[in-house]
Design an enzyme around this catalytic site. Structure first.
Site, mmCIF file in Angstrom:
data_model
loop_
_atom_site.group_PDB
_atom_site.id
_atom_site.type_symbol
_atom_site.label_atom_id
_atom_site.label_comp_id
_atom_site.label_asym_id
_atom_site.label_seq_id
_atom_site.Cartn_x
_atom_site.Cartn_y
_atom_site.Cartn_z
ATOM 1 N N ASP A 243 25.600 42.541 27.750
ATOM 2 C CA ASP A 243 24.189 42.444 27.169
ATOM 3 C C ASP A 243 23.352 41.617 28.048
ATOM 4 O O ASP A 243 22.206 42.093 28.197
ATOM 5 C CB ASP A 243 24.443 42.071 25.814
ATOM 6 C CG ASP A 243 24.558 43.185 24.684
ATOM 7 O OD1 ASP A 243 24.260 44.099 24.639
ATOM 8 O OD2 ASP A 243 25.612 42.796 23.768
ATOM 9 N N ILE A 244 23.636 40.474 28.301
ATOM 10 C CA ILE A 244 22.904 39.526 29.018
ATOM 11 C C ILE A 244 22.735 40.058 30.548
ATOM 12 O O ILE A 244 21.516 40.127 31.188
ATOM 13 C CB ILE A 244 23.645 38.331 29.060
ATOM 14 C CG1 ILE A 244 23.727 37.400 27.567
ATOM 15 C CG2 ILE A 244 22.709 37.438 30.016
ATOM 16 C CD1 ILE A 244 24.465 36.317 27.620
#
Length: 403
Positions: free
Chosen positions: A171-172
C-alpha cells in the site's frame, strides 16, 4: 526549507499545485501525502460519515493520522446528484486527481479520467488499483492478498508458514509509485501542455519487490528460499540471543570486518582458522561457525556488545519495537519526527509525533503544515473558493450532499 538570501523561505517544490483526492485506506492517501508534504494543496474528499480509517481499531488505528497530514478535508455524498455535481466542479479546479476505488466506480459519478479530461486536457489523473488492467483487474485486492499471491509472504515466513510483512509495504510503496508517476506526468505536461492518466497497483508493486528473488532463480537455477531459511551471502549476519535473554543483531559482511570482529572479541583462533579465511569460506562453514559464535557472544549483555560494535565501527542493531522510536535520539536530533494533533478517537486533540519522509530538500526535512484534518474541516472554505454563496452551501447541506 532553507531561507533564501533575502531571508524568505524557499517555496516548497509543489507550491501552487492543487490535488483533489478521492481515496481511502492507505495506498491512495500515501500518494496524496507525498504531494502534500512537497507543498501541494491536497483536498481530501471524504464521505459524509468520514474516511473509514478514521474509525478502525487495532493495526488500522494509525492509518488516518499517518497518511493524511498536510491535507484539507471536505465531506461530500457522491450518491446524491448534488454531491456528485459538486465533486465534479471541485475536480475541475484541480491539476491532479487521485483515486483508489474499484474499477468503474468513478465513472458512475462522472469522475473518471475520460469524463474529467474531456473538460480539462491538462489534468493528471492518478488511479491506485489492486491490479493493472488485465485478467486480475476486477479482483478485490488488499496488501495481504497480494503478498500471498505475489511471493512476498512466502519469502518473509519460515518454510511452510507464509507470513505477511510487518507493515503495509505494498500500500505504502504503491502510493509512492503513484506519486513518482505524478511527478513524471507533471514534468511532461510542462513540455507538451497535456495531462495523462497514471496507474499504480498493489500486485505489480509486490512483484517488483520480489523481483530480486525471481532473478536469483534466473541466475542460479535454484528457487529462492524464504528469508529465515535463506543461504545468506554473508557469514555473520544474524540475531543473537545473549545474556539475560536479550537479543541483538550483529554482522560482519567483509573480510576486513571479520578481522576486526575477531580482534575486538579476542577470537584469534577463528581469525587464524583457514576454514574461515574468506567470506565465502565462512558462508560454507556456517554450520560450524555459528554455534561457536552464539556460545561465545552469549556471555555478553546486549549493551556490552553494542558498545564494542559501535566503538569499532562494526554493523549492529538493537531489536526495537515501533513505540520505542518515539524516543530515538537520532530521530529527535535530526528532526525526523514532527508534531501532529490527533483528529479522531478517544485521544482526539492530543499531540503526537509522526514520522516524516526520509529525505531532505535544500537541507531540510519536509514538515507538517497541517495536522490530519477533522472530518469536513475545510468544507466551507473550499466551497466559498469555488464561488458558492452561503445560501447555496446551506442548500447543499439541507440536501445532505455535504457535511
Amino acid at each position: 526549507m532553507n531561507p533564501s538570501p533575502d531571508n524568505k523561505p524557499h517555496p516548497l517544490p509543489l507550491d501552487g499545485l492543487r490535488v483533489v483526492e478521492f481515496t481511502h485506506m492507505v495506498m491512495g492517501p500515501t500518494c496524496g501525502m507525498v504531494l502534500a508534504d512537497m507543498g501541494a494543496e491536497v483536498i481530501k474528499v471524504e464521505p459524509i460519515e468520514g474516511d473509514r480509517t478514521r474509525h478502525l481499531l487495532g493495526a488500522g488505528a494509525g492509518f488516518f493520522p499517518m497518511f493524511n497530514r498536510n491535507k484539507k478535508s471536505i465531506a461530500i455524498d457522491l450518491h446524491k446528484p448534488e454531491g456528485a455535481a459538486l465533486a465534479r466542479r471541485l475536480a475541475g479546479s484541480a491539476d491532479v486527481v487521485l483515486e483508489n476505488f474499484k474499477p468503474d466506480t468513478m465513472a458512475k459519478y462522472g469522475l473518471d479520467y475520460a469524463a474529467l479530461s474531456a473538460q480539462n486536457p491538462k489534468l493528471i489523473y492518478v488511479s491506485h488499483k489492486g491490479f493493472l488492467p488485465g485478467p486480475y483487474e476486477h479482483r478485490t485486492a488488499l496488501d495481504e492478498v497480494v503478498q500471498m499471491m505475489g511471493g512476498l509472504a512466502y519469502m518473509t515466513g519460515r518454510p511452510g508458514d507464509p507470513l505477511r510483512a510487518g507493515t503495509s509495504v505494498n500500500d505504502i510503496m504503491g502510493g509512492m509509485f503513484g506519486a513518482i508517476g505524478t511527478l513524471g506526468a507533471l514534468i511532461q505536461r510542462g513540455i507538451t501542455g497535456r495531462g495523462q492518466e497514471v496507474q499504480s497497483a498493489l500486485f505489480e508493486n509486490n512483484v517488483f519487490l520480489v523481483g530480486q528473488h525471481m532473478l536469483q532463480f534466473a541466475m542460479t537455477g535454484q528457487p529462492a528460499a524464504p528469508m529465515p531459511a535463506r543461504i545468506s551471502p554473508w557469514a555473520v549476519y544474524d540475531v543473537f540471543t545473549v545474556k539475560d535473554g536479550e537479543q541483538i543483531f550483529i554482522s560482519a559482511v567483509s573480510d576486513t570486518q571479520w578481522a576486526t570482529f575477531c580482534e575486538v572479541f579476542g577470537f584469534a583462533d577463528l581469525k587464524a582458522d583457514a576454514r574461515y579465511a574468506s567470506n565465502n569460506d565462512r558462508v560454507r562453514e556456517r554450520p560450524t561457525l555459528m554455534p561457536i559464535l552464539r556460545e561465545r557472544l552469549g556471555h555478553y549483555s546486549a549493551a556490552e556488545l553494542a558498545n564494542l560494535m559501535e566503538a569499532n565501527k562494526l554493523p549492529y542493531a538493537p531489536i526495537r519495537k515501533p513505540e520505542e522510536l518515539f524516543d530515538d535520539e537520532h530521530l529527535l536530533a535530526t528532526g525526523g519526527l514532527a508534531d501532529i494533533t490527533l483528529p479522531d478517537g478517544e485521544r482526539a486533540g492530543q499531540t503526537s509525533k509522526a514520522t516524516l519522509f526520509p529525505f531532505t530538500m535544500d537541507g531540510q526535512r519536509l514538515g507538517v503544515r497541517l495536522s490530519p484534518p477533522k472530518l469536513g474541516a475545510h468544507t466551507d472554505e473550499l466551497l466559498n473558493a469555488l464561488g458558492l454563496e452561503a445560501d447555496a452551501v446551506q442548500a447543499l447541506r439541507q440536501a445532505g450532499a455535504v457535511g
